[in-house]
Design an enzyme around this catalytic site. Structure first.
Site, short mmCIF file in Angstrom:
data_model
loop_
_atom_site.label_atom_id
_atom_site.label_comp_id
_atom_site.label_asym_id
_atom_site.label_seq_id
_atom_site.Cartn_x
_atom_site.Cartn_y
_atom_site.Cartn_z
N CYS B 81 19.52 -67.36 -20.83
CA CYS B 81 18.30 -67.58 -22.11
C CYS B 81 17.45 -67.10 -21.79
O CYS B 81 16.51 -67.31 -20.90
CB CYS B 81 18.39 -69.28 -22.14
SG CYS B 81 16.99 -69.80 -23.39
N VAL B 82 16.70 -66.17 -22.76
CA VAL B 82 15.61 -65.32 -22.88
C VAL B 82 14.40 -66.16 -22.61
O VAL B 82 13.58 -65.81 -21.73
CB VAL B 82 15.57 -64.31 -23.78
CG1 VAL B 82 15.56 -65.06 -25.20
CG2 VAL B 82 14.38 -63.48 -23.95
#
Lengths: 134, 133
Positions: B81-82
């Site tokens: 997840c960024v």
């Protein structure tokens, strides 16, 4: 894209760990996917939607206001465990008034929050396609 | 069966990534497909290529990398997840240069992407299994 039933189980309080806010981030992203979304607040998760949260003393971002936006994203099935509330000396009156406008009923404003028993929550859970636990 | 996995805890501190790895390996051996593994919360730390465990211990990052979970285009389906990664100092080359940081630490078997990938995994898969507390 097919529509699935997604449930987000919120089990931890708002602050102290990152799970509550990162759960809400997933819910908001999920809103763009037009799925059937429900949220459940159980155990300390019930604290996430307590009204009057104030984080000035702990230097955290008060993200509780974001829950008010859920209704605009058509996320209006919020189930709160009656047992978890009671165990913590809380009642439905302590929860934020989270509402949505019902397009099928002349845009009448209705409550998104339902206080239900754990048995009820487990029944709802059993009907989901995907359960995220945070 | 098409299965996706979400991992919510960092390596070595917590069993979640190890258990998820054992689960993924067993599922693949049984002929199931692992569609995507999504790393969220402290789970993003499972993707650090700088991880150096003692020699007599397992290397969690390499274990995941060796499973070689890829999509049809050959891109890794080990997705980090960024937002969760950036706030924990986990960067790939592109995020590093975007943010003016002189280094990157995401293992090449993993890629950074958004939370939409998690929701899509839930939609596309027959099962989504969450590992963490």
């Amino acid at each position: 894209m097919s529509i699935k039933k997604f449930m987000y189980l919120n089990r931890r309080s708002s602050f102290g760990t990152v799970y509550a806010i990162e759960s809400l981030e997933v819910v908001l992203v999920a809103a763009a996917f037009d799925q059937d979304v429900s949220l459940a607040f159980i155990d300390d998760g019930v604290y996430q939607i307590i009204k009057g949260q104030n984080t000035n003393g702990i230097g955290m971002k008060n993200f509780s206001k974001t829950f008010h936006a859920l209704g605009d994203y058509e996320i209006n099935k919020l189930y709160v465990s009656a047992e978890s509330l009671e165990e913590r000396g809380l009642s439905a009156d302590d929860l934020m008034p989270l509402v949505y406008e019902d397009e099928d009923d002349n845009w009448e404003e209705k409550s998104s929050v339902k206080v239900v028993s754990n048995l009820e929550i487990s029944k709802i859970m059993s009907k989901q396609d995907v359960c995220f636990s945070f | 069966m098409k299965i996706s996995i979400q991992i919510n805890e960092g390596p070595y501190q917590h069993q979640a990534s190890d258990t998820a790895y054992q689960f993924a390996k067993a599922a693949i051996e049984k002929g199931h497909e692992i569609f995507r593994v999504f790393f969220y919360h402290d789970g993003v730390n499972n993707a650090s290529r700088f991880t150096i465990p003692p020699q007599d211990d397992r290397n969690i990052v390499n274990q995941w990398a060796e499973l070689g979970i890829k999509n049809a285009n050959g891109e890794p389906e080990l997705v980090v997840c960024v937002a969760a990664a950036l706030r924990r100092g986990m960067l790939d080359e592109s995020e590093a240069s975007k943010n003016g940081i002189d280094g990157n630490n995401i293992h090449p078997a993993f890629r950074i992407s958004g939370l939409g990938q998690l929701i899509e995994a839930g939609i596309q898969s027959d099962r989504l299994v969450v590992f963490g507390d």
